[in-house]
Enzyme design. Sequence first.
Site, PDB file in Angstrom:
ATOM      1  N   LYS A  75       0.863  -1.189   0.000  1.00 31.30           N
ATOM      2  CA  LYS A  75       0.000   0.000   0.000  1.00 31.30           C
ATOM      3  C   LYS A  75       0.895   1.233   0.000  1.00 31.30           C
ATOM      4  O   LYS A  75       1.908   1.264   0.704  1.00 31.30           O
ATOM      5  CB  LYS A  75      -0.910  -0.025   1.244  1.00 31.30           C
ATOM      6  N   SER A 150      -9.906   2.002   2.541  1.00 29.23           N
ATOM      7  CA  SER A 150      -9.029   2.780   1.691  1.00 29.23           C
ATOM      8  C   SER A 150      -7.977   1.924   0.982  1.00 29.23           C
ATOM      9  O   SER A 150      -7.364   2.397   0.040  1.00 29.23           O
ATOM     10  CB  SER A 150      -8.313   3.843   2.529  1.00 29.23           C
ATOM     11  N   SER A 174     -10.255  -0.277   6.730  1.00 34.00           N
ATOM     12  CA  SER A 174      -9.637  -0.255   5.400  1.00 34.00           C
ATOM     13  C   SER A 174      -8.897  -1.507   4.945  1.00 34.00           C
ATOM     14  O   SER A 174      -8.486  -1.581   3.791  1.00 34.00           O
ATOM     15  CB  SER A 174      -8.690   0.931   5.297  1.00 34.00           C
TER      16      SER A 174
HETATM   17  N1  GLN Z   1     -13.572   4.656   5.930  1.00 36.38           N
HETATM   18  C1  GLN Z   1     -12.905   5.052   7.122  1.00 36.38           C
HETATM   19  C2  GLN Z   1     -12.416   6.475   6.995  1.00 36.38           C
HETATM   20  O1  GLN Z   1     -12.537   7.036   5.937  1.00 36.38           O
HETATM   21  C3  GLN Z   1     -11.767   4.125   7.444  1.00 36.38           C
HETATM   22  C4  GLN Z   1     -10.601   4.304   6.567  1.00 36.38           C
HETATM   23  C5  GLN Z   1      -9.417   3.494   7.033  1.00 36.38           C
HETATM   24  O2  GLN Z   1      -9.569   2.479   7.711  1.00 36.38           O
HETATM   25  N2  GLN Z   1      -8.236   3.958   6.675  1.00 36.38           N
HETATM   26  O3  GLN Z   1     -11.928   7.043   7.918  1.00 36.38           O
END
Ligand code: GLN
Length: 483
Positions: A75, A150, A174
């Site tokens: 990532k 994400s 995410s």
């Molecule tokens: N969807 C959540 C956010 O936007 C979690 C994102 C994540 O786990 N990085 O904060």
Amino acid sequence: MHTKSLSELSHGLQTGEFSSVELTQAFIKRINQHQDLNAYITVTEELALQNAKAADARIANKKADALTGIPVAQKDIFCTLDVKTTCGSRMLDNFSAPYNATVIEKFNQAGAVMLGKLNMDEFAMGSSNETSYYGAVKNPWNTNKVPGGSSGGSGVAVAARLAAYATGTDTGGSIRQPAALCGITGLKPTYGRVSRYGMIAYASSLDQGGPMTHSAEDAAIVLQTMAGFDPKDSTSVDLPVPDYSVNLNQPLKGLKIGLPKEFFSADLNAAMATKLSEAIDEYRKLGAEIKEVSMPNLKLAIPAYYVIAPAECSANLSRFDGVRFGHRCENPVDLTDLYTRSRGEGFGKEVKRRILMGTYALSTGYYDAYYLKAQKIRRLISDDFKRALTEVDVIMGPVTPTPAFGIGEKMSDPVEMYLSDIYTIAINLAGLPALSIPAGFINDMPIGLQVIGNYFTEAHLLNIAHQYQQVTDWHKQTPKGFE
Ligand code: GLN
């Protein structure tokens, strides 16, 4: 080659069935063929082939580890020495870190071959991988649908077999969410299990890196390399790392599974409820006992998270000011102009929204009403889990409210987007480990089953997931055109 499990790949490399260079070339060819998925931000072909050669030499010298010579994609939130780390943002479009994240160092030491850096929501803020400066990532099961976020690039790279495995990070879902929506296995470890050093911070008290793989068996191998105490990360926990593979075959007879009634209420999508009860039936057949549990504060998780995470992000992202880090605007007239234009140009809309929310929640006069209140709710949620986990061994539930939705469908309504995190966020607030395993399809799109355990019980979670994967083959399905 690209359909093999990690242990099959390792075996193939060690018996000389194929070399790491051949394997790496095969994956690079697939990455080039499927560029339209937009899974990668950077492909490090030259470096990968160089590392593959080194891995072949190491294998020939009989010094191979489980991951030596096997291609991984990272990532783009993990800092990589001399390779661009963008975090999905224009802010870091030109950023090359002067050091490797601890996780990257560990993969390097294991002799893993990095194919490149994966697309993601900007600074990991998002639930659909549509907020990336590099464009939306497409779900290989249906390219009009989102892959989840994400770590969407990671979900897609593994599902479409553009890497043997990938890493993700999980602040509020995410890892688990893209795993569920792409039909792969994703594990968010206990907070503190995997080093955050060199992992660009979004919300430091919630962020945790973990493996995204085809199976629990593969996830055990990858977590073995990622986990461990790191003196460079003050929140890393100094506990020995158990052998994650050794107990995968333990029978599940007598396992106590809790189903929170708040997860399985009338609000749960009917098709999702049916699929999940089929998955839970498999566990019943494996000898598990199912029990209802109650966690009354779960409903407060989204509002609490969307105060705490933006508050931490507003502090973490202050370093991107065009001076210390990040994009700098052209010809600033003075310091204020430099800050405002650099940040205005460098950050996308969702990141700006979070910074504004966070700054507001932390400001004098609002701190007690929002931030402090959210922290108290966080404790209540954590206590709910603690209580439930004295009655049962693990908790199961959905990962997402629905299968993947259409690209563009929720972008104009942030609250609707935030609600897609409803089943994952509470786990990060409590700091617990949880994984998502493929549990079937709804209208040809994959869905996941979430398994949540007590602190540092990753080995048990992997055992529970592996047993399910012995009696089902959802995790073996491949999207059409990517076989
Ligand atoms: N969807 C959540 C956010 O936007 C979690 C994102 C994540 O786990 N990085 O904060």
